[in-house]
Enzyme design. Structure first.
Site, short mmCIF file in Angstrom:
data_model
loop_
_atom_site.label_atom_id
_atom_site.label_comp_id
_atom_site.label_asym_id
_atom_site.label_seq_id
_atom_site.Cartn_x
_atom_site.Cartn_y
_atom_site.Cartn_z
N ASP A 8 0.95 -1.33 0.01
CA ASP A 8 0.00 0.15 -0.11
C ASP A 8 1.17 0.93 -0.01
O ASP A 8 2.00 1.29 0.44
CB ASP A 8 -0.69 0.11 1.33
N ASP A 10 -0.37 5.30 0.83
CA ASP A 10 -0.53 6.42 1.76
C ASP A 10 -0.76 5.58 3.06
O ASP A 10 -1.35 4.85 3.33
CB ASP A 10 -1.96 7.20 1.42
N ASP A 195 -2.15 -0.46 5.94
CA ASP A 195 -2.42 0.20 7.13
C ASP A 195 -3.89 0.24 7.26
O ASP A 195 -4.50 0.83 8.51
CB ASP A 195 -1.65 1.56 7.16
#
Length: 256
Positions: A8, A10, A195
Site C-alpha cells: 500500500d 498512503d 495500514d
C-alpha cells in the site's frame, strides 16, 4: 522470482502527512539488489502511480491501481478502463437522500480534491483521472451508510473503506489483483504491507502480512495469523515501519 512485495502507499510506504518515502529508500535498494519485485497496491490512479514507480525505480514492475480495480504492467490483464462511468451511473441512480450523503471525487473540483487529500493541484487533477473506481467522503450516519452500501451491492457495486475514503468499484480488491500477479510470476515468497481496512484481505493472502502503524487512523482489529507471527505489526509509522518490517522479514526468510 524469489520474492514479491505488495505494498500500500498512503500511510504505509508514503508518510500519511508528507507523502515522503525517504525512510524506506534503504530497504527499497536492498530489495532491488536482491532482484525482488515491489508491486505498489493503492487507491491511486494510473496517472498518479506511474510517476511514483519511476521515482522509486519500479517501472518494470506491475502495479495495482484504484484499490485493485485495475492492474498496469501485467500481460494478459484485461479490465475495462471505462468502468468508472458505470460506477458513477449506479451511484447517481440511488435515491436522492442516499446519493446526497456521498461526495465523490467526480463531484469535487480539483481545488476541493486538493484540500481533502493534501495534494497539490497537479496531483489532485491526476487523482481525478479515474478509470475504475470512485473514492469519496461519507457524510451520513452509520445506519444510512449501511443502506447506501446495500443499495449499491444490489447493483453489483462494492464499497471498500480505506484510510481516508470510502471507495466504490465493481468489487475487485487488492487481494484479487495480488493473486493475479502471483499466478503470473509464481514467486517463492510474498510479503504484503498495509495500514487500512481495504488492505486486510491482501495481508491475509500473502505469506507474510505487515500492519504498518498509522496513528492517524483507528488500529486494525486483531488478525488471524498474528499469534503465529505470519502477520506482524510495526510500532514505527509509515515508511519507517515499512523499512523495519522489510529488514526483519528478509532476515526471517534468510534473504538478507
Amino acid at each position: 522470482m524469489r520474492l514479491i512485495v505488495f505494498s500500500d502507499l498512503d500511510g504505509t510506504l508514503l508518510d500519511h502527512e508528507t507523502y515522503s518515502w525517504d525512510d524506506a529508500k534503504p530497504a527499497l535498494r536492498r530489495l532491488a539488489e536482491m532482484g525482488a519485485m515491489v508491486v505498489l497496491a493503492s487507491s491511486k490512479t494510473v496517472p498518479e502511480i506511474k510517476p511514483l514507480q519511476r521515482a522509486m525505480g519500479l517501472e518494470a514492475c506491475p502495479a495495482i491501481v484504484e484499490n485493485g480495480a485495475g492492474i498496469i504492467g501485467l500481460e494478459r490483464s484485461q479490465h475495462d478502463a471505462d468502468e468508472y462511468k458505470e460506477v458513477r451511473g449506479h451511484l447517481d441512480s440511488l435515491p436522492d437522500r442516499l446519493r446526497s450523503l456521498f461526495l465523490g471525487f467526480g463531484d469535487m473540483s480539483v481545488n476541493l480534491v486538493a484540500e481533502k487529500t493534501g495534494l497539490s493541484l497537479a496531483e489532485a487533477e491526476r487523482a481525478k483521472a479515474r478509470s475504475f473506481s470512485e473514492p469519496g467522503i461519507w457524510g451520513g450516519s452509520d445506519v444510512e451508510r449501511d443502506r447506501f452500501v446495500a443499495a449499491l451491492n444490489e447493483q453489483g457495486i462494492k464499497a471498500q473503506q480505506g484510510g481516508r475514503f470510502l471507495t466504490l468499484s465493481k468489487g475487485r480488491t487488492k487481494a484479487d489483483a495480488m493473486r493475479e500477479i502471483t499466478a503470473r510470476y509464481r514467486p517463492q515468497h510474498t510479503i504484503a504491507l498495509g495500514d487500512a481496512p481495504n488492505d486486510v484481505e491482501m495481508l491475509k493472502a500473502a505469506d507474510y502480512g505487515v500492519v504498518v502503524s498509522n496513528p492517524q487512523n483507528a488500529p486494525l482489529p486483531h488478525l488471524q495469523g498474528e499469534n503465529t507471527g505470519r502477520i506482524l505489526r510495526t510500532t514505527l509509522p509509515g515508511p519507517r515501519g515499512w523499512s523495519w518490517a522489510i529488514e526483519h522479514l528478509l532476515q526471517t526468510l534468510s534473504m538478507e
